[in-house]
Design a protein around this motif. Structure first.
Motif, PDB file in Angstrom:
ATOM      1  N   GLY A  16      -6.587   8.877   4.324  1.00 13.02           N
ATOM      2  CA  GLY A  16      -7.054   7.848   3.401  1.00 13.02           C
ATOM      3  C   GLY A  16      -5.976   7.014   2.764  1.00 13.02           C
ATOM      4  N   GLY A  17      -4.715   7.158   3.199  1.00 10.05           N
ATOM      5  CA  GLY A  17      -3.680   6.349   2.562  1.00 10.05           C
ATOM      6  C   GLY A  17      -2.274   6.777   2.903  1.00 10.05           C
ATOM      7  N   PHE A  18      -1.407   6.760   1.876  1.00 10.11           N
ATOM      8  CA  PHE A  18       0.014   7.035   2.075  1.00 10.11           C
ATOM      9  C   PHE A  18       0.571   7.805   0.885  1.00 10.11           C
ATOM     10  N   CYS A  48      -6.745   0.620   6.032  1.00  7.20           N
ATOM     11  CA  CYS A  48      -7.941   1.464   6.034  1.00  7.20           C
ATOM     12  C   CYS A  48      -9.099   0.866   6.813  1.00  7.20           C
ATOM     13  N   GLU A  49      -8.989  -0.401   7.193  1.00 10.31           N
ATOM     14  CA  GLU A  49     -10.104  -1.074   7.860  1.00 10.31           C
ATOM     15  C   GLU A  49      -9.536  -2.031   8.907  1.00 10.31           C
ATOM     16  N   PRO A  50      -9.964  -1.951  10.172  1.00  9.35           N
ATOM     17  CA  PRO A  50      -9.388  -2.797  11.222  1.00  9.35           C
ATOM     18  C   PRO A  50      -9.841  -4.247  11.136  1.00  9.35           C
ATOM     19  N   ASP A  51      -8.963  -5.138  11.594  1.00  9.41           N
ATOM     20  CA  ASP A  51      -9.296  -6.551  11.786  1.00  9.41           C
ATOM     21  C   ASP A  51      -9.911  -7.194  10.541  1.00  9.41           C
ATOM     22  N   THR A  71       0.871   8.611  -4.711  1.00  5.68           N
ATOM     23  CA  THR A  71      -0.100   8.659  -3.624  1.00  5.68           C
ATOM     24  C   THR A  71      -0.953   7.408  -3.688  1.00  5.68           C
ATOM     25  N   ILE A  72      -1.022   6.678  -2.570  1.00  3.54           N
ATOM     26  CA  ILE A  72      -1.759   5.415  -2.491  1.00  3.54           C
ATOM     27  C   ILE A  72      -2.943   5.630  -1.556  1.00  3.54           C
ATOM     28  N   THR A  73      -4.135   5.428  -2.044  1.00  2.90           N
ATOM     29  CA  THR A  73      -5.326   5.615  -1.222  1.00  2.90           C
ATOM     30  C   THR A  73      -6.174   4.354  -1.229  1.00  2.90           C
ATOM     31  N   ALA A  74      -6.952   4.174  -0.180  1.00  3.57           N
ATOM     32  CA  ALA A  74      -7.841   3.014  -0.078  1.00  3.57           C
ATOM     33  C   ALA A  74      -9.093   3.408   0.683  1.00  3.57           C
ATOM     34  N   ALA A  88      -8.582   0.306  -3.855  1.00  6.58           N
ATOM     35  CA  ALA A  88      -7.320   1.026  -3.697  1.00  6.58           C
ATOM     36  C   ALA A  88      -6.888   1.607  -5.029  1.00  6.58           C
ATOM     37  N   SER A  89      -6.266   2.784  -4.981  1.00  3.92           N
ATOM     38  CA  SER A  89      -5.760   3.452  -6.178  1.00  3.92           C
ATOM     39  C   SER A  89      -4.357   3.983  -5.911  1.00  3.92           C
TER      40      SER A  89
END
Length: 256
Positions: A16-18, A48-51, A71-74, A88-89
């Motif tokens: 879910g992120g980095f 997190c989402e293509p194109d 921690t970076i999540t989206a 995103a958080s």
């Protein structure tokens, strides 16, 4: 100084992120520079989402200080035929420090074509202009600036700005990183040192995936009211050719 592209490439992918670090040379006081936090969040949102279509709007809350490991999540909130909403958080050991909703939207055919936005009132600094660069232990060391005098600078700030290291960056991430590069406009009302902190930021892009020349963007902010420890300021951003590329509004707390 740590290049933004190097910060992004060093992030560790997680579900879910980095996960990664905020370098000390991107701090302002005890927290990450707001443009860096937003750039990290946008990077996670894009992944997190293509194109995804172009970024058109961002609703941002600077909830608390962010430093050290984060921690970076989206996650996708909704995606329709024309627009996608991504939340995103960013969290540190102290808890949630940043939250944003990004809106990505494609151009659509429309019977309305209206534009009364003003072109940039100034041209980029010519070669040889003395540039200001902040100290190495502050986020401003990653930028080059040229301040522009205002006829009446009370509550108003105008500045040319560009990233020193901008190679290899996604154009939207690079723009977001620099769009918050001005101090709060209320600083112009208090000539002595004063602590101020951004609370919220709403940014609307006026064109899809804006670009500029030689990295230069003209940023303008203005507050017409700063009362009770709170200021609401309006912000505008132009490309080097004078094209308006973003409008924004920011809420600022004033500890003075």
């Amino acid at each position: 100084m740590t290049a933004l592209a190097d910060i992004l490439s060093a992030l560790e992918p997680i579900d879910g992120g980095f996960h990664g670090a905020i370098p000390a040379d991107w701090l302002q006081g005890r927290t990450a520079y707001g443009g860096l936090s937003t750039a990290l969040a946008l990077h996670a949102a894009q992944a997190c989402e293509p194109d995804l279509p172009p970024l058109r709007s961002a609703l941002i809350a600077f909830v608390g200080p962010l430093a050290g490991m984060v921690t970076i999540t989206a996650r996708k909130l909704r995606r329709g035929r024309n627009a996608a909403y991504v939340e995103a958080s960013i969290e540190s050991e102290a808890g949630v420090g940043f939250r944003a909703t990004f809106v990505f939207m494609r151009d659509m055919e429309s019977s309305i074509a209206f534009d009364r936005s003003e072109r940039a009132p100034l041209t980029p600094p010519p070669a040889g202009t003395k540039l200001y660069r902040g100290p190495a232990d502050h986020f401003t060391g990653n930028f080059e600036f040229v301040d522009c005098a205002e006829p009446d600078d009370r509550g108003e700030w105008r500045r040319w700005a560009r990233l020193v290291d901008r190679a290899g960056l996604d154009p939207e991430v690079a723009l977001i990183a620099i769009a918050d590069g001005l101090p709060p406009a209320a600083y112009q009302l208090h000539r002595e040192a004063a602590a101020m902190s951004s609370l919220t930021w709403q940014l609307n892009l006026l064109m899809p995936r804006p670009t500029t020349t030689d990295g230069w963007w003209l940023i303008h902010s203005r507050t017409d009211r700063a009362v009770g420890g709170y200021s609401s300021q309006r912000m505008t951003m132009w490309a080097a050719d004078g094209t308006p590329v973003a409008d924004a509004m920011q809420g600022v707390s004033i500890f003075a």
